[in-house]
Design a protein around this motif. Structure first.
Motif, PDB file in Angstrom:
ATOM      1  N   ALA A 179       0.825  -1.212   0.000  1.00  0.00           N
ATOM      2  CA  ALA A 179       0.000   0.000   0.000  1.00  0.00           C
ATOM      3  C   ALA A 179       0.856   1.259   0.000  1.00  0.00           C
ATOM      4  O   ALA A 179       1.935   1.306   0.600  1.00  0.00           O
ATOM      5  CB  ALA A 179      -0.924   0.012   1.218  1.00  0.00           C
ATOM      6  N   TYR A 180       0.340   2.288  -0.661  1.00  0.00           N
ATOM      7  CA  TYR A 180       1.022   3.569  -0.764  1.00  0.00           C
ATOM      8  C   TYR A 180       0.004   4.688  -0.583  1.00  0.00           C
ATOM      9  O   TYR A 180      -1.155   4.567  -1.005  1.00  0.00           O
ATOM     10  CB  TYR A 180       1.690   3.699  -2.138  1.00  0.00           C
ATOM     11  CG  TYR A 180       2.302   5.050  -2.407  1.00  0.00           C
ATOM     12  CD1 TYR A 180       3.588   5.342  -1.990  1.00  0.00           C
ATOM     13  CD2 TYR A 180       1.588   6.029  -3.081  1.00  0.00           C
ATOM     14  CE1 TYR A 180       4.156   6.587  -2.234  1.00  0.00           C
ATOM     15  CE2 TYR A 180       2.143   7.279  -3.334  1.00  0.00           C
ATOM     16  CZ  TYR A 180       3.431   7.552  -2.901  1.00  0.00           C
ATOM     17  OH  TYR A 180       3.982   8.782  -3.141  1.00  0.00           O
ATOM     18  N   ALA A 181       0.418   5.801   0.041  1.00  0.00           N
ATOM     19  CA  ALA A 181      -0.460   6.951   0.216  1.00  0.00           C
ATOM     20  C   ALA A 181       0.310   8.223  -0.088  1.00  0.00           C
ATOM     21  O   ALA A 181       1.531   8.296   0.099  1.00  0.00           O
ATOM     22  CB  ALA A 181      -1.015   7.000   1.643  1.00  0.00           C
ATOM     23  N   GLY A 182      -0.414   9.232  -0.553  1.00  0.00           N
ATOM     24  CA  GLY A 182       0.234  10.491  -0.885  1.00  0.00           C
ATOM     25  C   GLY A 182      -0.693  11.677  -0.701  1.00  0.00           C
ATOM     26  O   GLY A 182      -1.921  11.548  -0.686  1.00  0.00           O
ATOM     27  N   LEU A 183      -0.096  12.844  -0.551  1.00  0.00           N
ATOM     28  CA  LEU A 183      -0.805  14.111  -0.414  1.00  0.00           C
ATOM     29  C   LEU A 183      -0.192  15.093  -1.392  1.00  0.00           C
ATOM     30  O   LEU A 183       1.035  15.172  -1.515  1.00  0.00           O
ATOM     31  CB  LEU A 183      -0.673  14.642   1.017  1.00  0.00           C
ATOM     32  CG  LEU A 183      -1.184  16.071   1.269  1.00  0.00           C
ATOM     33  CD1 LEU A 183      -2.707  16.113   1.159  1.00  0.00           C
ATOM     34  CD2 LEU A 183      -0.734  16.555   2.644  1.00  0.00           C
ATOM     35  N   GLN A 184      -1.031  15.853  -2.077  1.00  0.00           N
ATOM     36  CA  GLN A 184      -0.535  16.839  -3.029  1.00  0.00           C
ATOM     37  C   GLN A 184      -1.257  18.162  -2.845  1.00  0.00           C
ATOM     38  O   GLN A 184      -2.486  18.205  -2.698  1.00  0.00           O
ATOM     39  CB  GLN A 184      -0.735  16.351  -4.470  1.00  0.00           C
ATOM     40  CG  GLN A 184      -0.180  17.323  -5.513  1.00  0.00           C
ATOM     41  CD  GLN A 184      -0.535  16.903  -6.927  1.00  0.00           C
ATOM     42  OE1 GLN A 184      -1.653  17.054  -7.363  1.00  0.00           O
ATOM     43  NE2 GLN A 184       0.445  16.364  -7.639  1.00  0.00           N
ATOM     44  N   LEU A 185      -0.485  19.257  -2.861  1.00  0.00           N
ATOM     45  CA  LEU A 185      -1.013  20.614  -2.854  1.00  0.00           C
ATOM     46  C   LEU A 185      -0.544  21.294  -4.137  1.00  0.00           C
ATOM     47  O   LEU A 185       0.633  21.208  -4.485  1.00  0.00           O
ATOM     48  CB  LEU A 185      -0.507  21.398  -1.640  1.00  0.00           C
ATOM     49  CG  LEU A 185      -0.768  20.788  -0.267  1.00  0.00           C
ATOM     50  CD1 LEU A 185      -0.082  21.622   0.809  1.00  0.00           C
ATOM     51  CD2 LEU A 185      -2.252  20.677   0.014  1.00  0.00           C
ATOM     52  N   SER A 186      -1.453  21.970  -4.852  1.00  0.00           N
ATOM     53  CA  SER A 186      -1.059  22.634  -6.081  1.00  0.00           C
ATOM     54  C   SER A 186      -2.001  23.791  -6.371  1.00  0.00           C
ATOM     55  O   SER A 186      -3.057  23.932  -5.747  1.00  0.00           O
ATOM     56  CB  SER A 186      -1.053  21.648  -7.260  1.00  0.00           C
ATOM     57  OG  SER A 186      -2.357  21.117  -7.475  1.00  0.00           O
ATOM     58  N   ALA A 187      -1.614  24.629  -7.319  1.00  0.00           N
ATOM     59  CA  ALA A 187      -2.420  25.779  -7.723  1.00  0.00           C
ATOM     60  C   ALA A 187      -2.098  26.115  -9.169  1.00  0.00           C
ATOM     61  O   ALA A 187      -1.055  25.718  -9.698  1.00  0.00           O
ATOM     62  CB  ALA A 187      -2.146  26.985  -6.815  1.00  0.00           C
ATOM     63  N   ASP A 188      -3.010  26.839  -9.823  1.00  0.00           N
ATOM     64  CA  ASP A 188      -2.823  27.250 -11.215  1.00  0.00           C
ATOM     65  C   ASP A 188      -2.875  28.768 -11.334  1.00  0.00           C
ATOM     66  O   ASP A 188      -3.842  29.395 -10.868  1.00  0.00           O
ATOM     67  CB  ASP A 188      -3.903  26.654 -12.117  1.00  0.00           C
ATOM     68  CG  ASP A 188      -3.824  25.147 -12.214  1.00  0.00           C
ATOM     69  OD1 ASP A 188      -2.691  24.616 -12.243  1.00  0.00           O
ATOM     70  OD2 ASP A 188      -4.879  24.496 -12.254  1.00  0.00           O
ATOM     71  N   TYR A 189      -1.851  29.343 -11.968  1.00  0.00           N
ATOM     72  CA  TYR A 189      -1.854  30.754 -12.337  1.00  0.00           C
ATOM     73  C   TYR A 189      -1.978  30.810 -13.851  1.00  0.00           C
ATOM     74  O   TYR A 189      -1.200  30.184 -14.572  1.00  0.00           O
ATOM     75  CB  TYR A 189      -0.565  31.452 -11.890  1.00  0.00           C
ATOM     76  CG  TYR A 189      -0.586  32.950 -12.108  1.00  0.00           C
ATOM     77  CD1 TYR A 189      -0.960  33.802 -11.082  1.00  0.00           C
ATOM     78  CD2 TYR A 189      -0.241  33.508 -13.339  1.00  0.00           C
ATOM     79  CE1 TYR A 189      -0.997  35.172 -11.267  1.00  0.00           C
ATOM     80  CE2 TYR A 189      -0.275  34.879 -13.541  1.00  0.00           C
ATOM     81  CZ  TYR A 189      -0.654  35.705 -12.500  1.00  0.00           C
ATOM     82  OH  TYR A 189      -0.705  37.070 -12.691  1.00  0.00           O
ATOM     83  N   VAL A 190      -2.984  31.546 -14.358  1.00  0.00           N
ATOM     84  CA  VAL A 190      -3.243  31.543 -15.795  1.00  0.00           C
ATOM     85  C   VAL A 190      -3.197  32.956 -16.354  1.00  0.00           C
ATOM     86  O   VAL A 190      -3.439  33.942 -15.649  1.00  0.00           O
ATOM     87  CB  VAL A 190      -4.610  30.903 -16.110  1.00  0.00           C
ATOM     88  CG1 VAL A 190      -4.663  29.469 -15.587  1.00  0.00           C
ATOM     89  CG2 VAL A 190      -5.754  31.716 -15.519  1.00  0.00           C
ATOM     90  N   GLY A 191      -2.889  33.041 -17.653  1.00  0.00           N
ATOM     91  CA  GLY A 191      -2.813  34.322 -18.335  1.00  0.00           C
ATOM     92  C   GLY A 191      -4.182  34.876 -18.700  1.00  0.00           C
ATOM     93  O   GLY A 191      -5.202  34.188 -18.624  1.00  0.00           O
ATOM     94  N   GLN A 192      -4.202  36.122 -19.144  1.00  0.00           N
ATOM     95  CA  GLN A 192      -5.456  36.798 -19.452  1.00  0.00           C
ATOM     96  C   GLN A 192      -6.210  36.134 -20.591  1.00  0.00           C
ATOM     97  O   GLN A 192      -7.446  36.055 -20.570  1.00  0.00           O
ATOM     98  CB  GLN A 192      -5.176  38.275 -19.770  1.00  0.00           C
ATOM     99  CG  GLN A 192      -6.407  39.178 -19.721  1.00  0.00           C
ATOM    100  CD  GLN A 192      -7.198  39.159 -21.024  1.00  0.00           C
ATOM    101  OE1 GLN A 192      -6.627  38.928 -22.092  1.00  0.00           O
ATOM    102  NE2 GLN A 192      -8.497  39.417 -20.935  1.00  0.00           N
TER     103      GLN A 192
END
Length: 282
Positions: A179-192
């Motif tokens: 078994a394996y477990a993971g946590l991810q935090l991310s965000a998106d910055y987008v252009g006009q």
């Protein structure tokens, strides 16, 4: 518990390829102890009909990742990454850099809300760019990994003609030999250009849809947190065979994107994703 540390650290690349963009996830484990390996997966997920929607649909989910000639490749959501750097065996610090490409299917079909549908479907967008990252191995114990990564993509099909920058922070650890477990935090910055295409409403669009007219600038589109897990049905985390993956993700629209009529009038700023399926490692 005894697991080859090089095999476990390959769980850094545990990707989920889904048919709805914006959810960059992790899933199963390749045979990193071998120079060449491939893992394929297939399943289903419940996801918003577009990013910002409050209508949910069932979409196919899959994954592909592994290593060829010592070069790693993996997916995050609908994005493929190829790491062209080969780090020393059993390194404490792994550096990653290489090309990335994404297929964006947002608002290209299966739009449930009649008002958003009246704005018209968009074409698929192919985005190309690059990424860089660094992984720290054996942080809290012999087998875990913390990874920081940033990617830059730009539309090459003139669908939105904009860019997307995605920083991400991940932590992964085995729970047992299987078994394996993971946590991810991310965000998106987008252009006009991206923002206007997917979240703006022109005066003509407002008349056709009944949504309020809306102009929008570049900025942080959303932030997300994902919990994930995998379990090997055959063998263990260091071997090939059949396995399972599962993912649960929450994403929140931010700033002007939260205020867009596609979100505030026709959708919801809170976005949820749940999926799972089978994997096979060769």
């Amino acid at each position: 518990m005894k697991i080859a540390s090089s095999s476990v650290r390959a769980m850094l690349a545990l990707p989920l390829l889904v048919a709805v963009p914006g959810f960059a996830q992790d899933t199963d484990v390749p045979k990193a102890s071998e120079p060449n390996s491939i893992t394929l997966g297939l399943g289903a997920a419940m996801a918003p009909s577009y990013e910002g929607s409050d209508d949910y649909i069932i979409v196919p989910a899959g994954l592909a990742f592994g290593k060829v000639g010592g070069f790693a490749y993996y997916t995050r959501a609908t994005t493929l990454y190829v790491d062209v750097l080969r780090d020393p065996y059993d390194a404490k610090v792994d550096l990653a850099f290489g090309p990335a490409a994404n297929l964006r299917v947002d608002r290209a079909g299966r739009i449930e809300d009649a008002r958003v549908k009246a704005l018209g479907e968009l074409d698929f967008a192919i985005e190309a760019g690059a990424f860089a990252g660094v992984a720290l191995n054996r942080v809290f114990h012999e087998y875990d990994t913390i990874t920081a990564r940033i990617s830059w993509l730009h539309d090459v099909t003139d669908t939105h003609d904009g860019f997307i920058v995605t920083p991400a922070l991940e932590y992964g650890t085995p729970l047992s030999r299987k078994a394996y477990a993971g946590l991810q935090l991310s965000a998106d910055y987008v252009g006009q250009d991206f923002a206007a295409t997917y979240y703006g409403v022109t005066p003509a669009g407002a008349v056709a849809s009944g949504l309020s007219p809306f102009t929008i600038d570049e900025g942080w589109k959303n932030a997300r947190v994902s919990l994930l897990g995998s379990y090997k049905l055959q063998g263990d985390l260091t071997t090939g065979g059949l396995g399972l993956f599962a993912i649960a993700s929450y994403s929140s629209m931010l700033g002007e994107f939260k205020e867009s009529p596609l979100v505030s009038e026709a959708g919801d700023a809170d976005q949820y994703f749940v999926g799972g399926g089978l994997t096979y490692t060769f």
